[in-house]
Scaffold this active site. Sequence first.
Site, mmCIF file in Angstrom:
data_model
loop_
_atom_site.group_PDB
_atom_site.id
_atom_site.type_symbol
_atom_site.label_atom_id
_atom_site.label_comp_id
_atom_site.label_asym_id
_atom_site.label_seq_id
_atom_site.Cartn_x
_atom_site.Cartn_y
_atom_site.Cartn_z
ATOM 1 N NE ARG B 127 -3.970 -2.212 1.956
ATOM 2 C CZ ARG B 127 -4.036 -3.106 2.951
ATOM 3 N NH1 ARG B 127 -3.387 -2.902 4.067
ATOM 4 N NH2 ARG B 127 -4.778 -4.176 2.821
ATOM 5 C CE LYS B 149 -1.016 13.547 -15.384
ATOM 6 N NZ LYS B 149 -1.365 13.962 -16.759
ATOM 7 C CD GLU B 243 -4.324 16.223 -16.389
ATOM 8 O OE1 GLU B 243 -3.471 15.385 -16.103
ATOM 9 O OE2 GLU B 243 -4.539 16.626 -17.550
ATOM 10 C CG HIS B 255 1.485 16.539 -24.511
ATOM 11 N ND1 HIS B 255 2.199 17.718 -24.453
ATOM 12 C CD2 HIS B 255 2.271 15.594 -23.925
ATOM 13 C CE1 HIS B 255 3.360 17.491 -23.837
ATOM 14 N NE2 HIS B 255 3.426 16.217 -23.518
#
Lengths: 370, 370
Positions: B127, B149, B243, B255
Amino acid sequence: MKFPSRISIRLGVNSYDILLGSGHLARLGQEIKRLQLGTHAVILTNPTIQRASGLTRQAAASIRRAGFEVKSMTIPDTERSKSFTMLGTVLSRLASWDGPGRKLFLVLIGGGVVGDLGGVAAGIYRRGIPFVQVPTTLLAQVDSSIGGKTGIDLPHGKNLVGLFVQPRLVFIDLEFLKTLPDRQFRSGLAEVVKCAVIRDAALFRFLEATPLSALRSSTNRLGWVISRAILVKRWAVEQDEKETRSIRTLLNFGHTFGHALEAATRYGTAYTHGEAVSVGMKVAADIALRLNKIGDSELEKIQGLLRHAGLPQTVRGVKEADLLKAMAQDKKWSIGRNRWVLPTGIGRAIVQTGVPDRIVRLSIRSVLER
Amino acid sequence: MKFPSRISIRLGVNSYDILLGSGHLARLGQEIKRLQLGTHAVILTNPTIQRASGLTRQAAASIRRAGFEVKSMTIPDTERSKSFTMLGTVLSRLASWDGPGRKLFLVLIGGGVVGDLGGVAAGIYRRGIPFVQVPTTLLAQVDSSIGGKTGIDLPHGKNLVGLFVQPRLVFIDLEFLKTLPDRQFRSGLAEVVKCAVIRDAALFRFLEATPLSALRSSTNRLGWVISRAILVKRWAVEQDEKETRSIRTLLNFGHTFGHALEAATRYGTAYTHGEAVSVGMKVAADIALRLNKIGDSELEKIQGLLRHAGLPQTVRGVKEADLLKAMAQDKKWSIGRNRWVLPTGIGRAIVQTGVPDRIVRLSIRSVLER
């Protein structure tokens, strides 16, 4: 005897509600709609639940009626399903149903296996998609579906892979308990007893005074008992979401020895999780007595309730050495600098580190049958 | 020309520092010690980095000197390594080295592949265990190692599995860039140009005025440029960690088309990520011109800087239909209700939804070579 139909878990942006009722699955779709979880529901369940009752069909129908597309997948109802391979299968199924304009969410209808594995999948698919827990066992309803612990097993150990990720809704329907085998019901009750001992003396007294059959047969009694256990869990989780303080640790009462017993018996059918925790509560209470944290009368009360709930307090055919070894392997509870949750009364407990090995051994011996 | 040696990312309990320097790997172990990340370090790197310089050895030695046990494992330096299977391999290796009394943490020395995969592993092993990013490419130093990310690919698409999980430290050593192939350096520069266009006019002017060779050869210039790009990334990440607002979306300038170009060319060697983003910036700037968000002189400035950085602005051998199809498949940017990041000047950008298809097509055609 009334019980709350909604219990809110306040965790900032991760807050969510637990809905508690009987025969109210028809509401599930509307609740999901209100929360705007997505467009496409993936129901993850197990074949036993799917066969045993029309409840999963009711759940699916309710979600469809609320305007969502629904797909179902089942995973076998065994701890072996909590594997990395099965996680990959679930993730692939999510990906193959996904597409432009779709927003997937998961609805996990089952016990700990479905909830634990499905929670991991929801937590890491597309960096997290929403999920709903619909726990179908007593154990899942009072414990595993709440609090955001998810996990799968590796060959090296249980729950080694997972994350803390909270569901967006926990939807409890007491109807599911009607088809629950008696042994599983009692196993779930062990976690209820745990909550009573560490934090809720009123729950403890109610359980003492209520025959098991009277509890199972009454929606109101059952709902009240479950709600009280949930409130104890909420109290710990809200203060200590990721178990970084010792508050959430209190929920591990009975689990130090319980986990060791499960490991020593290789997670077989000899002891369910709840049964192992039950024996573990006896061990911890015995330690507490030897350390003068509680008196004889309190130990007797705890033992009396376990007996009343039809839960074991001794083990047979397990060696002391194997139990000690399993405890030493447990990272959280290694025996060198051990950590035990000990009752200090009925409704009160503490986290105690460094209990002398001698006392641990004596208390373990007190539960070993020759 | 000085640059900051420490940039703090403030994200509440997930806050961390980025250390920026040249030839300072000897400090890595002490920094890790100060943060109390654990007892045993697992270095994840790739064979290229391990061979190309003595730097990974320096890093390992520094960590050992600070009193930690260190184990290393390498994964092949290709996008194919970002697989579910490889994730399982890394998790198993962690589990087999783990044990009572040990607290593992990961040190990810590499580019985007090591950082993305290693971040997922750290995020879900037990975890979540702490991890340190030691990015070795310009792209990773200014972009992928920062912001939390992480991701691996499924056969169905890139980065479909992962989570937001912040590192505990980002340790940037400019020495790593010395062995970086020129094409990879320019590819990383594309993300720097992106940051300049959306948020930092001074960085834009500096890049315009500095020959590529003068940039690569000067630690001070390089450090300053990297620090400015990091500050832009920080600005977006601090306001929008996961985000959920459109601020972090601004980092996707270039992108929309870039991802489509990579998908249409099947993530082959024809276009690196940075090259695809470069063409994508041209497309977005062209859309911005057609929508009167910028004027001719600003489009020319952007094109001039891309040219100056040796980055492509046109593509060859790719069909318009394939690009449109790839964009339609992209969930974030599907063409029906599309979403584009458009410059509104040098150092300013907005997120624009619903750009007319006609304009999108015209701007895409402007980069297609016959």
